[in-house]
Design a protein around this motif. Sequence first.
Motif, PDB file in Angstrom:
ATOM      1  N   GLU B  16      50.607  99.219  19.088  1.00 20.23           N
ATOM      2  CA  GLU B  16      51.348  98.540  18.013  1.00 20.23           C
ATOM      3  C   GLU B  16      52.430  97.400  18.835  1.00 20.23           C
ATOM      4  N   GLY B  17      52.071  97.636  19.715  1.00 21.15           N
ATOM      5  CA  GLY B  17      52.364  96.291  21.557  1.00 21.15           C
ATOM      6  C   GLY B  17      53.927  96.701  21.806  1.00 21.15           C
ATOM      7  N   VAL B  18      53.642  97.845  21.464  1.00 18.11           N
ATOM      8  CA  VAL B  18      54.681  98.724  22.159  1.00 18.11           C
ATOM      9  C   VAL B  18      54.946  98.475  24.046  1.00 18.11           C
ATOM     10  N   GLU B  19      56.090  97.998  24.000  1.00 17.82           N
ATOM     11  CA  GLU B  19      56.452  97.337  25.650  1.00 17.82           C
ATOM     12  C   GLU B  19      57.489  98.443  26.589  1.00 17.82           C
ATOM     13  N   VAL B  20      58.767  98.974  25.454  1.00 14.97           N
ATOM     14  CA  VAL B  20      59.982  99.764  26.773  1.00 14.97           C
ATOM     15  C   VAL B  20      60.646 100.463  24.879  1.00 14.97           C
ATOM     16  N   ILE B  21      60.430 101.772  26.057  1.00 18.08           N
ATOM     17  CA  ILE B  21      61.205 102.701  24.819  1.00 18.08           C
ATOM     18  C   ILE B  21      62.069 103.420  25.589  1.00 18.08           C
ATOM     19  N   PHE B  22      63.007 103.198  24.829  1.00 17.27           N
ATOM     20  CA  PHE B  22      64.849 103.700  25.492  1.00 17.27           C
ATOM     21  C   PHE B  22      64.998 105.875  24.715  1.00 17.27           C
ATOM     22  N   GLY B  23      65.513 106.050  25.286  1.00 18.25           N
ATOM     23  CA  GLY B  23      65.354 107.753  25.282  1.00 18.25           C
ATOM     24  C   GLY B  23      66.066 108.230  26.066  1.00 18.25           C
ATOM     25  N   ILE B  24      65.942 109.294  26.374  1.00 18.10           N
ATOM     26  CA  ILE B  24      66.280 110.380  26.733  1.00 18.10           C
ATOM     27  C   ILE B  24      65.949 112.127  26.598  1.00 18.10           C
ATOM     28  N   VAL B  47      68.931 106.213  28.778  1.00 19.58           N
ATOM     29  CA  VAL B  47      69.952 106.094  28.353  1.00 19.58           C
ATOM     30  C   VAL B  47      70.602 106.739  29.291  1.00 19.58           C
ATOM     31  N   ARG B  48      72.654 106.954  28.724  1.00 20.24           N
ATOM     32  CA  ARG B  48      73.353 108.142  29.041  1.00 20.24           C
ATOM     33  C   ARG B  48      73.475 109.161  28.240  1.00 20.24           C
ATOM     34  N   HIS B  49      72.416 108.295  26.427  1.00 23.98           N
ATOM     35  CA  HIS B  49      73.499 109.379  25.439  1.00 23.98           C
ATOM     36  C   HIS B  49      73.046 108.555  24.531  1.00 23.98           C
ATOM     37  N   ASN B  80      72.285 112.624  17.146  1.00 23.99           N
ATOM     38  CA  ASN B  80      72.937 111.891  18.333  1.00 23.99           C
ATOM     39  C   ASN B  80      72.270 110.271  18.515  1.00 23.99           C
ATOM     40  N   LEU B  81      71.444 110.245  17.748  1.00 28.86           N
ATOM     41  CA  LEU B  81      70.408 109.284  16.578  1.00 28.86           C
ATOM     42  C   LEU B  81      71.318 108.239  16.039  1.00 28.86           C
ATOM     43  N   VAL B  82      71.562 110.016  14.762  1.00 28.34           N
ATOM     44  CA  VAL B  82      72.264 109.148  13.457  1.00 28.34           C
ATOM     45  C   VAL B  82      73.177 107.622  13.265  1.00 28.34           C
ATOM     46  N   THR B  83      74.037 107.483  13.911  1.00 31.06           N
ATOM     47  CA  THR B  83      75.217 106.592  14.347  1.00 31.06           C
ATOM     48  C   THR B  83      74.122 105.314  14.372  1.00 31.06           C
ATOM     49  N   GLY B  84      73.313 105.236  15.197  1.00 31.49           N
ATOM     50  CA  GLY B  84      72.345 103.851  15.625  1.00 31.49           C
ATOM     51  C   GLY B  84      71.066 103.983  14.839  1.00 31.49           C
TER      52      GLY B  84
END
Lengths: 162, 569
Positions: B16-24, B47-49, B80-84
Amino acid sequence: MNSNTKHTLVALVEDKPGVLNRVASLFRRRGFNIQSLAVGSSEQPGLSRMTIVVADDSTVVEQVRKQLDKLINVVKVSDITDEDTVARELALIKVKATASTRSEIIQIVDVFRANIVDVALDSLTVEVTGDEDKVESLIKLLRGFGIKEISRTGRIALTRGA
Amino acid sequence: MKKTGAQILCESLIREGVEVIFGILGGAVLPIYDTFPQYPQLRHILVRHEQGAAHAADGYARATGKAGVCIATSGPGAANLVTGIANAYMDSSPLIAITGQVARPFIGKDAFQEADITGITLPITKHNYLVTDAAELAKTVKEAFYIAQTGRPSPVLIDIPRDVQQEEAEFVYPDKVDLPGYKFISQGHPAQIRRAAKAINEASQPVIIAGRGIVISQAYDELKELVEKAQIPLVSTLLGIASFPGNHILNLGMLGMHGTAYANMAVQDADLVIAIGMRFDDRATANTKGFAPHARIIHIDIDPAEIDKNVPADIPIVGDVKTVLKALNQEIESRDHLDWLSQLEQWRYEHPLPDPELVSGERGDELLPQYVIRQIYEATQGDAIIVTGVGQNQMWAAQHFIYTKPNSFISAGGLGTMGFELPAAMGAKVGCPEEMVWCIAGDGGFQMTIQELGTIRQENTAVKIAIINNGYLGMVRQWQELFYGRRYVDTKLWNPDFVKIAEAYDIPGIRVKHREEVVPAVDKAMDYPGPFLLDFLVEPEENVFPMVPPGESLAKTLEVPKGLASLNG
């Protein structure tokens, strides 16, 4: 269209876990009020047909229809209120019956072309199919004898012909 | 060839062309993280949260136009993802949220770190999946990206139980999706387009309201052609602000609660409103009862459910904004609208935005937030991406920066999320490393996701941070001042020294207290090769004007009230 007319929406939905929840959640979150919702298998494998009755003005119901249509698992949804349709619901009514009232109840049931599906010493269970007016009328007549329990399916509907 | 669910996920993301993933990471996503070293082309940013992961992916998505990907473990991580996710949903941002779930036998048993995240995110995703079979995973990822990025973009969540990540299945990435219940209309209906063109050609006082749909559809040129050919003045929603050059003579700026007085006057006096890629949000329309009372309304949007939702349309056109405008422009006749435009110019002259220079001059040496924003504009000359959270800082950034570059404004619009700014700016910078990215934060919002300074330092993401520090939850304080008898209940903040905080994260910073220090500080931040923080101690009780009081229509736009100005000064 008068405001708060009963609208009948028919939706063809994928038969997958959670689909009923998606539909119900949408109604709750957008503040739409469901009067009845009936769901069962359709003629196409993997698809169920849902009949939803909503009493609100046309603008709101059109918004309901469009929001339902946005759900990925809803394949098709139409407001068939103004179309020529066949609509039925089924009700089971458990009514008190004594030796003296039993025959009168049976007569009423016959007039409504309903069926007695269970007989007990002190009650009869009546099965009636028809539009809501018919079901309501029968319930009204039986109320005098003392109704113990009612279970109704809510409306299911198809458009006529074609 | 058989692969594990975790490998299938990574392979699918790469396709799908993904290069970056943000996560914990966490227990329920360990199998996924364990396979990351096999796929070095997937860059994972720790990330930190988890809220930061979702906002960063959202910022990345908005800056690049591609789906942003975030990942979190089950239970608290997912929650914790919900707000985002909600924030991305409100602003139509294509976000892919991947969550770990407890192993299949434990689902529904209230297992350790179990949360029903598909149930929780039902109303804030376009669609979501609980994958119960590794063989379904590739198809699910394919569908998720397709749904998230087509039609009206939106978040899609994929919940993957831990044992599905470990289960082996044949990996075949599907070429296309089979989604009988998903459709979107790109081409506008020709008859509706003809009706719209006729209305436009006949209008004497038309106005365009430009929304984020133009940015999503990249219809900048088509919009410009429409504006210039028919000489139609334009106002924009908050998120439509960078859809049309801010310095164009026909741009009247933002409409709405904190719009320019002349933009609101234009809408109220118009005989035709052409609403493009916008959804008549209440902050834009104010009270809809008095909205554009003399106007017929053309509403162009890709989402049919937006038509007649908030404001009834006389001529609705459902379709992709770019495609519709292309067709529409062919039927539009040239016009000059001289009377209308000169009327608007007069209003612009008579009812200007508060001038940051002039206001400062009147009040002496105070450091005013509007002045700070304007200096950031002067220093960048608009060649920057501005990222904001919500509140006064957001409104000043919308009013006093001049957006000359397409898609140069990223903001928590619909949900109004404090704390969006820092992680979203980080995501935007990661997606567009060549761009200058400024995070405009309030001192309140900044502290909601302040921990992402750690991520920014770890990745050396060169975000420039400007804190508009007034020591208050400023917009709420403004409402308390104006509508709650100046009773400042719980809006005053004790703040740490943000420069020292930055230093603790090994990020340089400058505290700015005086007007003359602004320009050198901004220059220094821009010259520095890495992240840099500026803490602007601004006038604490400065208000955002103009303002339409809540419940009123756009006709009741208050400009700077003289009494209030002296009250504050």
